[in-house]
Design a protein around this motif. Structure first.
Motif, mmCIF file in Angstrom:
data_model
loop_
_atom_site.group_PDB
_atom_site.id
_atom_site.type_symbol
_atom_site.label_atom_id
_atom_site.label_comp_id
_atom_site.label_asym_id
_atom_site.label_seq_id
_atom_site.Cartn_x
_atom_site.Cartn_y
_atom_site.Cartn_z
ATOM 1 N N TYR A 31 -9.760 17.505 -23.117
ATOM 2 C CA TYR A 31 -9.806 16.039 -23.150
ATOM 3 C C TYR A 31 -8.501 15.512 -22.579
ATOM 4 N N TYR A 32 -8.536 14.390 -21.861
ATOM 5 C CA TYR A 32 -7.298 13.829 -21.313
ATOM 6 C C TYR A 32 -7.505 12.348 -21.055
ATOM 7 N N ASN A 33 -7.098 11.536 -21.988
ATOM 8 C CA ASN A 33 -7.241 10.088 -21.836
ATOM 9 C C ASN A 33 -5.911 9.433 -22.169
ATOM 10 N N VAL A 34 -5.265 8.884 -21.154
ATOM 11 C CA VAL A 34 -3.878 8.421 -21.278
ATOM 12 C C VAL A 34 -3.790 6.905 -21.161
ATOM 13 N N LYS A 35 -3.095 6.283 -22.089
ATOM 14 C CA LYS A 35 -2.780 4.859 -21.952
ATOM 15 C C LYS A 35 -1.580 4.713 -21.019
ATOM 16 N N HIS A 36 -1.707 3.815 -20.062
ATOM 17 C CA HIS A 36 -0.561 3.578 -19.174
ATOM 18 C C HIS A 36 -0.578 2.132 -18.695
ATOM 19 N N THR A 37 -0.435 1.245 -19.653
ATOM 20 C CA THR A 37 -0.515 -0.187 -19.353
ATOM 21 C C THR A 37 0.856 -0.851 -19.303
ATOM 22 N N GLY A 38 1.877 -0.204 -19.885
ATOM 23 C CA GLY A 38 3.184 -0.849 -20.020
ATOM 24 C C GLY A 38 3.771 -1.299 -18.692
ATOM 25 N N LEU A 39 3.744 -0.435 -17.696
ATOM 26 C CA LEU A 39 4.351 -0.779 -16.411
ATOM 27 C C LEU A 39 3.481 -1.749 -15.623
ATOM 28 N N VAL A 40 2.163 -1.648 -15.799
ATOM 29 C CA VAL A 40 1.260 -2.607 -15.159
ATOM 30 C C VAL A 40 1.539 -4.005 -15.715
ATOM 31 N N GLU A 41 1.789 -4.074 -17.028
ATOM 32 C CA GLU A 41 2.104 -5.375 -17.641
ATOM 33 C C GLU A 41 3.417 -5.952 -17.093
ATOM 34 N N LEU A 42 4.334 -5.059 -16.675
ATOM 35 C CA LEU A 42 5.581 -5.555 -16.064
ATOM 36 C C LEU A 42 5.374 -5.936 -14.594
ATOM 37 N N GLY A 43 4.200 -5.630 -14.034
ATOM 38 C CA GLY A 43 3.916 -6.085 -12.670
ATOM 39 C C GLY A 43 3.579 -4.992 -11.668
ATOM 40 N N LEU A 44 3.474 -3.737 -12.119
ATOM 41 C CA LEU A 44 3.163 -2.660 -11.167
ATOM 42 C C LEU A 44 1.788 -2.852 -10.533
ATOM 43 N N GLN A 45 1.717 -2.726 -9.211
ATOM 44 C CA GLN A 45 0.437 -2.772 -8.503
ATOM 45 C C GLN A 45 0.224 -1.415 -7.837
ATOM 46 N N PRO A 46 -0.548 -0.558 -8.516
ATOM 47 C CA PRO A 46 -0.629 0.845 -8.090
ATOM 48 C C PRO A 46 -1.217 1.059 -6.696
ATOM 49 N N HIS A 47 -0.651 2.003 -5.970
ATOM 50 C CA HIS A 47 -1.281 2.603 -4.794
ATOM 51 C C HIS A 47 -2.125 3.766 -5.302
ATOM 52 N N LEU A 48 -3.415 3.730 -5.079
ATOM 53 C CA LEU A 48 -4.235 4.839 -5.577
ATOM 54 C C LEU A 48 -4.394 5.916 -4.494
ATOM 55 N N LEU A 49 -4.646 7.120 -4.975
ATOM 56 C CA LEU A 49 -4.760 8.260 -4.060
ATOM 57 C C LEU A 49 -5.910 7.998 -3.080
ATOM 58 N N SER A 50 -5.573 7.893 -1.825
ATOM 59 C CA SER A 50 -6.610 7.538 -0.842
ATOM 60 C C SER A 50 -6.501 8.489 0.327
ATOM 61 N N ASN A 51 -7.526 8.501 1.149
ATOM 62 C CA ASN A 51 -7.500 9.343 2.341
ATOM 63 C C ASN A 51 -6.310 8.992 3.230
ATOM 64 N N THR A 52 -5.979 7.714 3.293
ATOM 65 C CA THR A 52 -4.858 7.278 4.122
ATOM 66 C C THR A 52 -3.580 8.021 3.751
ATOM 67 N N LEU A 53 -3.296 8.066 2.458
ATOM 68 C CA LEU A 53 -2.090 8.744 2.010
ATOM 69 C C LEU A 53 -2.148 10.219 2.365
ATOM 70 N N ILE A 54 -3.276 10.836 2.065
ATOM 71 C CA ILE A 54 -3.357 12.274 2.333
ATOM 72 C C ILE A 54 -3.233 12.527 3.834
ATOM 73 N N GLU A 55 -3.813 11.634 4.631
ATOM 74 C CA GLU A 55 -3.667 11.812 6.081
ATOM 75 C C GLU A 55 -2.205 11.735 6.526
ATOM 76 N N SER A 56 -1.441 10.889 5.864
ATOM 77 C CA SER A 56 -0.013 10.836 6.229
ATOM 78 C C SER A 56 0.667 12.149 5.833
ATOM 79 N N LEU A 57 0.206 12.760 4.752
ATOM 80 C CA LEU A 57 0.768 14.070 4.382
ATOM 81 C C LEU A 57 0.356 15.151 5.382
ATOM 82 N N PHE A 58 -0.903 15.108 5.810
ATOM 83 C CA PHE A 58 -1.341 16.063 6.850
ATOM 84 C C PHE A 58 -0.452 15.932 8.093
ATOM 85 N N ARG A 59 -0.128 14.696 8.448
ATOM 86 C CA ARG A 59 0.691 14.441 9.625
ATOM 87 C C ARG A 59 2.079 15.075 9.464
ATOM 88 N N VAL A 60 2.679 14.872 8.267
ATOM 89 C CA VAL A 60 3.999 15.456 8.001
ATOM 90 C C VAL A 60 3.910 16.981 8.044
#
Lengths: 386, 386
Positions: free
Chosen positions: B330-359
């Motif tokens: 089981y793995y269910n994590v609360k992680h709202t504290g930083l979002v409440e301070l204003g964090l706007q997450p970048h989610l794992l996307s193909n774009t990011l992975i493609e930039s890693l492939f490039r590197v």
């Protein structure tokens, strides 16, 4: 059994070693004599004179006909630790060899760092040595009831069944210790639990209450076998301080309101708990925790018991509490594990306290009054030694 | 604000320093270059070449017109730590300066001892320096989601409301970490909570997920500003390893069933979380905990995402898991504290992975295949380095 007592020169390590030897076990001790070094540093001394280890060992051979082997070295030295354990090949290791005073760890940065470095690294070296020499060796590790702090719920024996949002797990009991020393023991407990989990080691973690008393049937057999009686503000415990103060006709000094409640245990029960834990080892992979205490009292109650037990008249004085701790709090501790193994507790009685009065009276010329005064302030990062 | 970044030469310390500087803060960094030393020891190197600190600082001055002061020293040296903090007089200290690899801490006794000694004592020295120089300094300390392990209940942000036998308390979340490295962070958390409690320090403890990505808007501005790309079995993370394996046409190596689920975070979010924590300090006496992660994935899911994102064909290979961890849990994590301070997450996307492939493609000639092979076995007390 073959049992190796680490810290065998200390207040409890020595009575434990002779108790185990008296019970027929093949005992070895190890020490770096750091405890005697702290006395030199702080300019204090045990009220009861203690003999050098070699004199104690000779005396024990004379009165019992039994030999105890002695290793001299430091657990922070990983090679020494591994070679000693390979040489001793114990069935059980009883690990008392840590800096044990909360106030000592709170003197300043150097003492906090020393305490955590000494305790945590020494214990890590013991874990690695057990894994390398023989993972079947049972580690009996001394912790402290102070690891728990004073939670508002019942204190269980090391583990807690937690139900949260409809799901349940058995988890390590959440701890909130009150000094860098107590923290070092929390760190140890986490490291030991991990070693049991990944390497299948077997360990018993003993969260020990405040120990009182100075004599066991074995140490009473010869004056050279005596163990320490610490009454100073850094290494002494509250009952010892009150006994000395009563005998000298001084007021008993209670810190704060005296509402702080703690678990207590008689020294004779401590050595017996160690025997029971060693003779009934944890399973392979098991991290077993016992709360090694038999009764609870508040500091104010202890002062009253001492005052009422003393023949003369005794005043009680309330000082500002140099520690940061709750003055009044809930304190309900489970401590059935060792009783289930056969422990028959000696409860705090007038008889015991009278024996302490006798010891204090015999050695009262050795009391250093300045050493009784608390100097270490929890609210500061640096305190004077005396 | 004046912000001192400890470990400012590291994979995350450097991008954090330039991000904070870019946001207008007055930044200083400190490092002992231990991370570069581990490369020498292990015979590995960052896939992306990294410049010496002085070159990085010059490059940052060129591209941004801003200066970052640099301290060279070791936090284990308490005097250095106190003098540096007295000199820098920061409003916030961001503490990245710890040995951070679980496998490194599991190589053998020496590496376990080094990791705990280095991390715990360095952090203690920082706490004492803050108390002595200015208890108002806000400590932003990097921990890890690995401190929690994989409990069968929801993971809260550092604290847990526990009801037991009809009574309730707010307690530190019970932790069950998975390596001597993760344990060192648990020890730190306990020490920091205590410093907040007794000295009224203010601290934010960040339990960070596995970080992926290698570029931030600041490090992308000049090749000399690049941060590390670790892919070796000791310091590398699973996403980086899979990216390299895909680019080289090798199978992606999943340990065990791949059911191990972990919290993840993009490097751009990491640096932003640090800014948010620093600009919104904890209160005096507050031990505030955030779970610094944005998504969760299992190792098997990460392998599939990498395989599906890659242009060519990719196989997945399952290896025996060298770690001792639950395969499915089981793995269910609360992680709202930083979002409440204003964090706007970048989610794992193909774009990011493609930039890693490039590197990875750009630097694939630098790959050392031998370094990808896992050598550290959690079940042993000693493993080979390579």
């Amino acid at each position: 059994m073959r049992i190796l007592v680490l810290g065998g020169d200390g207040y409890l390590g020595w009575p434990t070693a002779v108790h185990l030897s008296d019970c027929g076990h093949d005992v070895a001790v190890a020490d770096n004599y750091a405890r005697r070094g702290y006395d030199h540093e702080l300019g204090v001394d045990s009220l009861v004179p203690i003999e050098p280890m070699q004199v104690r060992l000779d005396a024990w051979r004379e009165v019992s006909g039994k030999s105890i082997k002695c290793y001299y070295g430091d657990l922070v030295d990983g090679q020494f630790t591994a070679e000693m354990i390979a040489d001793a090949r114990p069935d059980a290791i009883v690990h008392f060899a840590e800096q044990r005073a909360a106030p000592y760890s709170m003197i300043d940065r150097q003492h906090a760092v020393y305490t955590q470095q000494n305790n945590v690294i020494g214990n890590l070296n013991v874990l690695f040595a057990i894994q390398q020499v023989d993972p079947d060796i049972h580690l009996v590790k001394l912790g402290t009831m102070g690891e728990y702090g004073t939670p508002n719920i019942d204190i269980e024996e090391g583990w807690l069944e937690v139900t949260h949002n409809g799901r349940t797990d058995r988890m390590l009991y959440p701890k909130k210790p009150g000094s860098f020393y107590h923290l070092s023991k929390v760190h140890d407990s986490h490291n030991i639990e991990f070693a049991c989990r990944i390497w299948g080691l077997r360990a018993t973690d003993l969260n020990q209450g405040v120990v009182y008393g100075q004599e066991t049937p074995q140490t009473a057999r010869d004056i050279r076998l005596a163990t320490r009686f610490d009454y100073d503000a850094i290494f002494g415990t509250v009952l010892n301080r009150f006994v000395i103060q009563a005998v000298l006709g001084h007021p008993l000094t209670v810190y704060g309101t005296g509402g702080q409640t703690r678990g207590l245990i008689d020294i004779r029960d401590t050595v017996e708990c160690i025997r029971l834990a060693a003779e009934n080892p944890a399973d392979r992979g098991e991290f077993r925790v016992f709360n090694q205490m038999t009764e609870k009292y508040s500091v104010g109650e202890i002062a009253k018991i001492v005052a009422n037990s003393f023949a003369g008249s005794v005043e009680i004085e309330y000082l500002d509490n140099p520690r940061v701790e709750q003055g009044e709090h809930y304190y309900n501790v489970k401590h059935t594990g060792l009783v289930e193994l056969g422990l028959q507790p000696h409860l705090l009685s007038n008889t015991l306290i009278e024996s302490l009065f006798r010891v204090a009276d015999k050695y009262k010329e050795r009391v250093d009054l300045a050493a009784l005064r608390p100097t270490v302030n929890w609210r500061q990062a640096t305190s004077p030694l005396r």
